[in-house]
Design an enzyme around this catalytic site. Sequence first.
Site, PDB file in Angstrom:
ATOM      1  N   LYS A 212      27.413  42.642  28.215  1.00  0.00           N
ATOM      2  CA  LYS A 212      26.126  42.982  28.816  1.00  0.00           C
ATOM      3  C   LYS A 212      25.434  44.093  28.048  1.00  0.00           C
ATOM      4  O   LYS A 212      24.256  44.010  27.719  1.00  0.00           O
ATOM      5  CB  LYS A 212      26.312  43.378  30.279  1.00  0.00           C
ATOM      6  CG  LYS A 212      25.001  43.738  30.987  1.00  0.00           C
ATOM      7  CD  LYS A 212      25.232  44.218  32.407  1.00  0.00           C
ATOM      8  CE  LYS A 212      25.680  43.117  33.315  1.00  0.00           C
ATOM      9  NZ  LYS A 212      25.731  43.537  34.743  1.00  0.00           N
ATOM     10  N   GLU A 218      36.239  46.766  22.980  1.00  0.00           N
ATOM     11  CA  GLU A 218      37.051  45.640  22.521  1.00  0.00           C
ATOM     12  C   GLU A 218      36.177  44.511  21.985  1.00  0.00           C
ATOM     13  O   GLU A 218      36.436  43.954  20.911  1.00  0.00           O
ATOM     14  CB  GLU A 218      37.930  45.117  23.668  1.00  0.00           C
ATOM     15  CG  GLU A 218      38.951  46.109  24.183  1.00  0.00           C
ATOM     16  CD  GLU A 218      38.429  46.955  25.339  1.00  0.00           C
ATOM     17  OE1 GLU A 218      39.253  47.550  26.050  1.00  0.00           O
ATOM     18  OE2 GLU A 218      37.194  47.027  25.516  1.00  0.00           O
ATOM     19  N   GLY A 274      30.947  41.605  36.447  1.00  0.00           N
ATOM     20  CA  GLY A 274      31.626  40.809  35.433  1.00  0.00           C
ATOM     21  C   GLY A 274      32.557  39.764  36.012  1.00  0.00           C
ATOM     22  O   GLY A 274      32.605  38.625  35.555  1.00  0.00           O
ATOM     23  N   ARG A 275      33.312  40.141  37.045  1.00  0.00           N
ATOM     24  CA  ARG A 275      34.287  39.215  37.618  1.00  0.00           C
ATOM     25  C   ARG A 275      33.631  38.143  38.477  1.00  0.00           C
ATOM     26  O   ARG A 275      34.315  37.237  38.962  1.00  0.00           O
ATOM     27  CB  ARG A 275      35.330  39.990  38.416  1.00  0.00           C
ATOM     28  CG  ARG A 275      34.760  40.859  39.522  1.00  0.00           C
ATOM     29  CD  ARG A 275      35.816  41.838  40.028  1.00  0.00           C
ATOM     30  NE  ARG A 275      35.321  42.789  41.010  1.00  0.00           N
ATOM     31  CZ  ARG A 275      34.693  43.916  40.717  1.00  0.00           C
ATOM     32  NH1 ARG A 275      34.446  44.214  39.451  1.00  0.00           N
ATOM     33  NH2 ARG A 275      34.314  44.749  41.657  1.00  0.00           N
ATOM     34  N   GLU A 360      40.487  43.966  41.045  1.00  0.00           N
ATOM     35  CA  GLU A 360      39.403  44.857  40.609  1.00  0.00           C
ATOM     36  C   GLU A 360      38.416  45.058  41.743  1.00  0.00           C
ATOM     37  O   GLU A 360      37.788  46.113  41.852  1.00  0.00           O
ATOM     38  CB  GLU A 360      38.700  44.273  39.375  1.00  0.00           C
ATOM     39  CG  GLU A 360      37.786  45.278  38.683  1.00  0.00           C
ATOM     40  CD  GLU A 360      37.328  44.802  37.317  1.00  0.00           C
ATOM     41  OE1 GLU A 360      38.055  45.015  36.332  1.00  0.00           O
ATOM     42  OE2 GLU A 360      36.235  44.195  37.239  1.00  0.00           O
ATOM     43  N   HIS A 391      61.224  26.880  39.103  1.00  0.00           N
ATOM     44  CA  HIS A 391      62.453  27.064  38.336  1.00  0.00           C
ATOM     45  C   HIS A 391      62.555  28.476  37.770  1.00  0.00           C
ATOM     46  O   HIS A 391      63.335  28.716  36.840  1.00  0.00           O
ATOM     47  CB  HIS A 391      62.520  26.028  37.219  1.00  0.00           C
ATOM     48  CG  HIS A 391      62.649  24.628  37.742  1.00  0.00           C
ATOM     49  ND1 HIS A 391      63.876  24.006  37.906  1.00  0.00           N
ATOM     50  CD2 HIS A 391      61.715  23.745  38.183  1.00  0.00           C
ATOM     51  CE1 HIS A 391      63.682  22.786  38.399  1.00  0.00           C
ATOM     52  NE2 HIS A 391      62.385  22.609  38.577  1.00  0.00           N
ATOM     53  N   LYS A 511      39.118  53.956  29.468  1.00  0.00           N
ATOM     54  CA  LYS A 511      38.186  53.730  28.354  1.00  0.00           C
ATOM     55  C   LYS A 511      37.706  55.051  27.770  1.00  0.00           C
ATOM     56  O   LYS A 511      37.640  55.231  26.554  1.00  0.00           O
ATOM     57  CB  LYS A 511      36.977  52.921  28.835  1.00  0.00           C
ATOM     58  CG  LYS A 511      37.260  51.480  29.224  1.00  0.00           C
ATOM     59  CD  LYS A 511      35.959  50.812  29.647  1.00  0.00           C
ATOM     60  CE  LYS A 511      36.143  49.369  30.053  1.00  0.00           C
ATOM     61  NZ  LYS A 511      34.861  48.754  30.471  1.00  0.00           N
TER      62      LYS A 511
END
Length: 549
Positions: A212, A218, A274-275, A360, A391, A511
């Site tokens: 954005k 990153e 964002g999510r 979050e 399993h 951050k």
Amino acid sequence: MSTDAAGDSLRETPAWGRLQAHFAEVRKRTLRELFDGDPERGERLVADGAGLFLDFSKNRITDETMMLLGELARERGVEERREAMFRGEHINVSEDRAVLHVALRMPRERSLIVDGVDVVREVHETLDRMSAFAERVRDGEWRGHTGKAIRNVVNIGIGGSDLGPVMAYEALRHYSRREMAFRFVSNIDGTDFVEATRDLDPEETLFVISSKTFTTLETMTNARSAREWSLAGLGGEAKAVAKHFVAVSTNAEGVAEFGIDTDNMFGFWDWVGGRYSMDSAIGLSTMLAIGPAQFEQMLAGFHAMDEHFRETPSGGNLPMIMGLLSVWYADFFGAETCGIFPYDQYLHRFPAYLQQLTMESNGKHVTLSGEHVDYDTGQIYWGEPGTNGQHSFYQLIHQGTRLIPADFIGFAHSLNELGDHHDKLMSNVFAQGEALAFGKTPEQVREEGTPEAVVPHRVMEGNRPSNTILAERLDPQTLGSLVALYEHSVFTQGAVWGIDSFDQWGVELGKELAKAIIPELEAGEEPKLHHDSSTNALIRRYRNVRRGV
């Protein structure tokens, strides 16, 4: 729900007190007893909506439990807060923002005015631009710098700019353009980028840079590496960037400085977290994979669940039921985690996607009014697709000491019918829910001829709760409904807890500290360090190893 109401202690609400008294009685009852005393339970404690069927009968609840949870929701103003969200009020109080992911999937003919702007109109303007671009790429009209068509798409983002797109691509791979390759890069670890691009041709590769602000550490580190990689394979001409990069961003200046034509920049809004953004322009890679028509079907599924959540009474409202059950287990039974077990390999990234959506959103320790909570908020969500998980970790769920509520997700039809695979797969969905609920008694174990010394080891106590979610098949519309189901379940939980489910300040501190440490790691001379003794020592050790000291 007003900020004042959110500031009231949850424990002081009348419904909370009634639930505490009720819990003292219900906790003593087993699912075996509840089913034996109520033959119609499995047909009654179910709900339908937006193409999904929910069986919640295998929960440690009675009709009174659900009635009391409904009263709690009303006392906590869940419905009022829901309406405030749909109206575009600024319910994200810490950032003074509207929360309008529901507007991303409203039909074109709808209108929603927020802060003087028709946001639905703006959404569809962006969707139309995305569709036109996607069609050009998919049809081969869009050409790279050397005239070759695009065969590879690499989405570079992180968090919601990665988890949603990669989950949607994997979930809908059956519907994707198979002659095109889609890769996703998120980790700042250089290995992620190197492995994603190792076998790609720069002349045929398009990068979608999703940030954005166009400043995310990153994402922009990976974007710059992608730029260098591309130019190295395209003769080094800077103008080639415009043919191989597009941006999902709102920072036009930063996008242009990078070399991307701002005509190929697709924006979204500060009312999209964002999510909650996989159905916004962040979903451009999804649209490139499955095409605009299928993307529209996914939006229709989202909207169908939005309408169900907004209009259906609480007793049959899937997201509200699931959200209230999560509160029930977290705050009364003390359950710390929730297992998500999709029985469809295409949904193998769904639990990872839900981890961000749930944790979050509701990993908060203060109410909307800033008061510290005195109850648990948020559960740890985790899971793997069935039958693989059976399993590995199912042993702990069946015979361990921790209570782990589980959601099983299954489909009546497979997208890849292969012999009797699907019937065997779905038999496990039903068997696992049954086994968790009812277990195996000592008497049943003995009847199998088990030696007495071994009997305790083979007893399954049961009484382990689960939901089962069924749909006809995994298609774009169903995926939209499924994601929106969990979005609104998260909303319900947050509204009951009186927290802000739409900020994420806890993500920021790490951050900020990382930005301060980077120059200390890269400094030529030994830097003056002002961290704690552990962090200082780790930085020095890292620098020494890097320098071969």
